[in-house]
Structure formats: C-alpha cells, structure tokens
Design a protein around this motif. Structure first.
Motif, PDB file in Angstrom:
ATOM      1  N   GLY A   1      14.546  -2.668   7.800  1.00 59.01           N
ATOM      2  CA  GLY A   1      15.309  -3.658   7.052  1.00 59.01           C
ATOM      3  C   GLY A   1      16.801  -3.577   7.324  1.00 59.01           C
ATOM      4  O   GLY A   1      17.501  -4.597   7.320  1.00 59.01           O
ATOM      5  N   LEU A   2      17.325  -2.351   7.572  1.00 63.03           N
ATOM      6  CA  LEU A   2      18.748  -2.185   7.868  1.00 63.03           C
ATOM      7  C   LEU A   2      19.063  -2.427   9.347  1.00 63.03           C
ATOM      8  O   LEU A   2      20.193  -2.799   9.694  1.00 63.03           O
ATOM      9  N   LEU A   3      18.083  -2.216  10.218  1.00 61.35           N
ATOM     10  CA  LEU A   3      18.331  -2.285  11.658  1.00 61.35           C
ATOM     11  C   LEU A   3      18.492  -3.717  12.151  1.00 61.35           C
ATOM     12  O   LEU A   3      19.400  -4.021  12.935  1.00 61.35           O
ATOM     13  N   PHE A   4      17.622  -4.626  11.693  1.00 63.99           N
ATOM     14  CA  PHE A   4      17.643  -5.987  12.220  1.00 63.99           C
ATOM     15  C   PHE A   4      18.937  -6.743  11.927  1.00 63.99           C
ATOM     16  O   PHE A   4      19.463  -7.427  12.821  1.00 63.99           O
TER      17      PHE A   4
ATOM     18  N   LEU B   1      19.358 -13.232   6.121  1.00 63.99           N
ATOM     19  CA  LEU B   1      18.310 -12.279   6.504  1.00 63.99           C
ATOM     20  C   LEU B   1      18.328 -11.060   5.601  1.00 63.99           C
ATOM     21  O   LEU B   1      17.270 -10.555   5.196  1.00 63.99           O
ATOM     22  N   SER B   2      19.520 -10.567   5.251  1.00 64.19           N
ATOM     23  CA  SER B   2      19.637  -9.396   4.385  1.00 64.19           C
ATOM     24  C   SER B   2      19.052  -9.664   3.001  1.00 64.19           C
ATOM     25  O   SER B   2      18.341  -8.826   2.439  1.00 64.19           O
ATOM     26  N   ARG B   3      19.347 -10.831   2.453  1.00 59.88           N
ATOM     27  CA  ARG B   3      18.836 -11.152   1.120  1.00 59.88           C
ATOM     28  C   ARG B   3      17.321 -11.347   1.133  1.00 59.88           C
ATOM     29  O   ARG B   3      16.622 -10.907   0.214  1.00 59.88           O
ATOM     30  N   PHE B   4      16.810 -12.001   2.191  1.00 62.46           N
ATOM     31  CA  PHE B   4      15.362 -12.170   2.304  1.00 62.46           C
ATOM     32  C   PHE B   4      14.673 -10.811   2.458  1.00 62.46           C
ATOM     33  O   PHE B   4      13.672 -10.528   1.788  1.00 62.46           O
ATOM     34  N   SER B   5      15.193  -9.968   3.336  1.00 62.08           N
ATOM     35  CA  SER B   5      14.607  -8.642   3.557  1.00 62.08           C
ATOM     36  C   SER B   5      14.673  -7.791   2.289  1.00 62.08           C
ATOM     37  O   SER B   5      13.751  -7.010   2.003  1.00 62.08           O
ATOM     38  N   SER B   6      15.738  -7.936   1.514  1.00 66.97           N
ATOM     39  CA  SER B   6      15.872  -7.175   0.268  1.00 66.97           C
ATOM     40  C   SER B   6      14.780  -7.558  -0.723  1.00 66.97           C
ATOM     41  O   SER B   6      14.197  -6.690  -1.376  1.00 66.97           O
ATOM     42  N   CYS B   7      14.491  -8.844  -0.825  1.00 69.53           N
ATOM     43  CA  CYS B   7      13.415  -9.281  -1.722  1.00 69.53           C
ATOM     44  C   CYS B   7      12.071  -8.725  -1.255  1.00 69.53           C
ATOM     45  O   CYS B   7      11.246  -8.293  -2.079  1.00 69.53           O
ATOM     46  N   ILE B   8      11.827  -8.722   0.046  1.00 71.92           N
ATOM     47  CA  ILE B   8      10.579  -8.169   0.582  1.00 71.92           C
ATOM     48  C   ILE B   8      10.496  -6.669   0.296  1.00 71.92           C
ATOM     49  O   ILE B   8       9.432  -6.152  -0.092  1.00 71.92           O
ATOM     50  N   MET B   9      11.605  -5.950   0.448  1.00 72.80           N
ATOM     51  CA  MET B   9      11.609  -4.503   0.189  1.00 72.80           C
ATOM     52  C   MET B   9      11.371  -4.197  -1.286  1.00 72.80           C
ATOM     53  O   MET B   9      10.688  -3.220  -1.626  1.00 72.80           O
TER      54      MET B   9
END
Length: 450
Positions: A216-219, A239-247
């Motif tokens: 999540g941090l790498l992409f 992308l960061s906000r979307f990935s944060s919700c997935i995490m």
C-alpha cells in the motif's frame, strides 16, 4: 468449701429450671404476642435502626472507598520508579508559557510522556486478566499505540503531514526491530539452555499483513517517482485514499479472523509446542487492580498524554533547530522510543516469563496495527480535515520499511527464538537509526504548520 460449691450448683440449676419453666409459660401466654406489643417493639427497633444504620453504612462506605483509592494510587502511581518522571508533565506547561524554549519543552515532554506510556501498558495488562490472552494482546497493542496515534492526530491538525508519516513509520520500525529484538534477547538470556518457541502460524499471518502494508505504501511512491500519474498531483492522493480504505477493511477482517473464526490459532503455545488456552504460569498470577480501576486509569492516562502531545508537537520544529538535529531522526527514532515504552516493557517482561506468543502479539501485533490501521486511519482523518495526507512515504523510507519486513519475516519463519536473533534485530535497528541521522529529508511544506 465443697458443700458451698454443691449448694451453689444446686441453686444455679434450680434457677435455670425455673427460667426454662417460665419461658415455656411465656410461650403459652398470648399477651406477650399481642398485636400492640409486636407493633410497639417493631416501631422501637425501626426507630433505632433508622438512626444508626445509615450513619454506619455511610461511614464504612466512605472509608472503604478511600482505602480503595489509596490502594489503587499506591499500586499504579507509586509502585514504579519510572513514575518519578511524572512531575515533568506540569513542568512542560510552565516552561512553555514562561520561556517558550522549544528545545526544553520538547525534551521535558518526552520525559513526561514516557512513564505515562508505560503505565498505559500496565493498565492494559491488568485489564487483559479479565479479557483473556487473545483480546488482551489486542488491547495491549491498541493502547500501546495510543500515544503515537494521539501525537499523529495533533500533528495532522497542525498540518505537519510529514511528521505524521515519519512518526508512524518509526513506530513500525521500532516495534519490529527494537522491541521484538529486546524481547528475543532478554528471553534468550533467561532461558539460554533452550530455544523459546512461539506460534509460527500467527507470525506468518502478521508477516503477510505487513507485506500488504508495504504494498500500500510502495505503489503511491513508485507512481510519484516514475511520473506516470494520469492526473498529476491528484492520482497519487486518490490512490492513497482508496488503498487506505482497502487496508482498513483488511484489518477489520483480520480482527474477525483473530477473535472469532480462527481464535484457536491464537492460543499460546506451551513448552511442548501444543496449543493450550491456559498457561501454567497464569495460575500463579492475579490482577493487582480491578477491571473498572483499569478502565479509569486508562482514561486518565490517555487524557494526560493527549494534553502533553499538543505541546510536544508544537515544539518539534523548534527542537530540531535548537539541537541541530534532522526532523526525520526526531520523528522516526525519538518519538517512537517514547511511544513504545509500554510495548517495550511488556514484550520484555512476557519473554522473560517464557510467554513469547504474548511478546509477539505486542511487538508484531503493534506493528501490524499501526501499518494496517494507524496509517490508513490518519489518511482518512486527514481526508475529512481537508489535509492531503497520502501513503507516499518517499523512496528512502518505503525501502527501509520493505527491507525491515523481509528481515523480520526471515527471523520468524522457524517459530523459535534465542538471544542471538534478538541481538541481530537490535543491531539492525541501530543501522536504521544511523541511516536516518544522516538522511536529509525533502524540505517541502509538509513540515510546516498550515
């Protein structure tokens, strides 16, 4: 003389006989049990009781409450030598308003928060006696991370996004390398004639979650440095906000997996390597304070840490200039050392009692919680605040986290520990600390207050 004694005995027996006879006749006398007599006696007893019982109960209740409060204060506040640093808390406020010297305010804040973080861990351990080992480990990790999350929220509110990123990254690195390394090292010294064992399956699950966090941090970082954003300056944040919700969803599923569907996997291992819910050492231990006392102390410590964290965050930039020390080093190394005081003490204590599963739950579980919950939570909170907090931790920091996760996963793959593995993890942390001391971070506006 003997005759007198016999006469006295006969007289006493006659008197007893007459009393018994009288009592038998009294029982047959209905006048003694007349409604008037009964009402009169009940009224007198009630009047006497109303005059004395509430006073006695109130006095005894107040005395019991005072004794309980005194005993709780003695156990929580006065039983640990580290609590000698607690008076630095009020001193922080005094120095802030009288001198405004950021270096001293920051230093005193670090000293004042350290015993509070340790006592926060102690209260959580006491609460864990009433919740069981699995929930107890989760509570320990949660309240152990409360200090970092509180500091991060205050920094985020001040617009110091880079400080939030670096402090959370430092917490993960500190837990995985320093805290776990000290636990392995101290436990290995105490039990040097054998290798301590822990549940390899749970360690593998946590390692997988940590690798997912690295993904999540790498992409976002790769997207930024390859300049391949569809919408420059916006795609990375989206992308960061979307990935944060997935995490966050993944972490919620992990909690269900840990506490409900597969909770048997998280039972501690005995020395023979079998899973057992009740350790032999637990029978000899008992909570020192009650459940509600633990909850009250957790609330008090959290509130006081919140107050001091505001002064700590305000003094970070001034302390960096005053000490001629990079903000990256302060955020990644110094802040987590204070915030991880609870995890540090707990992990070492459990490892020295040969309860390595709990030590892993504290150290690795805390890293997992920060990476899969703390960081995404701050991104979402920043989103609600209108602050552009993202998952781009920059290339150097992301690479450091990736290598750290790989090294720790390699040490955990066998399901055993010894003092040498602990020493290696501690030395790895020293390399990381030295790297951040000589690392010059980007001088962007994310350090500055908005």
């Amino acid at each position: 003389m003997d005759c007198k004694l016999q006469l006295v005995g006969v007289q006493s027996s006659l008197e007893m006989g007459s009393l018994n006879d009288g009592s038998m006749h009294d029982l047959e006398d209905e006048s003694l049990f007349s409604p008037a007599n009964v009402a009169r006696k009940a009224q007198s007893i009630s009047a006497t009781g109303n005059a004395s019982f509430p006073t006695i109960l109130s006095t005894s209740g107040d005395k019991m409450l005072r004794n309980r409060v005194y005993r709780s204060l003695k156990t929580v506040v006065f039983s640990n030598k580290l609590n000698l640093l607690m008076p630095f808390g009020p001193l922080v406020i005094i120095v802030h308003y009288l001198t405004g010297h950021h270096g001293w305010v920051f230093f005193l804040s670090l000293l004042a928060i350290t015993p509070l973080a340790e006592r926060l861990g102690y209260a959580t351990e006491q609460l864990a006696f009433f919740t069981g080992p699995t929930v107890g480990g989760l509570l320990n990790a949660t309240f152990g991370n409360a200090t970092e999350l509180i500091i991060s929220i205050y920094a985020l509110r001040s617009g110091m996004i880079r400080v939030v990123q670096l402090s959370l990254l430092g917490s993960i690195l500190s837990n995985m390398l320093l805290v776990l390394g000290c636990a392995f090292f101290c436990g290995g010294l105490v039990f040097h004639r054998k290798e301590q064992v822990f549940n390899k399956g749970t360690a593998v699950v946590n390692s997988g979650l940590l690798l997912m966090a690295v993904m999540g941090l790498l992409f976002p970082a790769v997207l930024h440095y390859t300049h391949t954003e569809v919408h420059f300056g916006k795609s990375e944040l989206s992308l960061s906000r979307f990935s944060s919700c997935i995490m966050l969803i993944a972490y919620a599923a992990y909690l269900v997996f840990q506490l409900k569907s597969h909770k048997d996997l998280y039972l501690p291992l005995t020395e023979e390597g079998s899973q057992n819910g009740e350790g032999s050492d637990d029978d000899d231990e008992a909570p020192e304070i009650s459940k509600w006392e633990s909850v009250i102390w957790l609330s008090i410590m959290t509130a006081w840490i919140s107050i001091l964290s505001e002064y700590l965050v305000d003094a970070i930039e001034g302390a960096s200039k005053s000490w001629n020390m990079p903000i990256a080093f302060i955020s990644v190394i110094l802040l987590p050392l204070v915030g991880n005081a609870a995890e540090h003490a707990s992990a070492i204590m459990f490892a020295m009692k040969d309860k390595l599963d709990i030590s892993l739950g504290v150290a690795i579980g805390s890293s997992t919680q920060i990476s899969m919950f703390g960081i995404p939570f701050c991104v979402v909170v920043g989103w609600m605040m209108g602050s552009p907090m993202d998952l781009n931790f920059q290339l150097f920091e992301t690479a450091t986290l990736f290598i750290t996760v790989i090294v720790v996963a390699f040490f955990l793959q066998e399901g055993t520990s010894n003092y040498f593995k602990g020493l290696m993890l501690i030395l790895c942390y020293l390399i990381v600390a030295a790297s951040f001391f000589v690392h010059e971070d980007l001088k962007d506006d994310r350090f500055l207050k908005r």
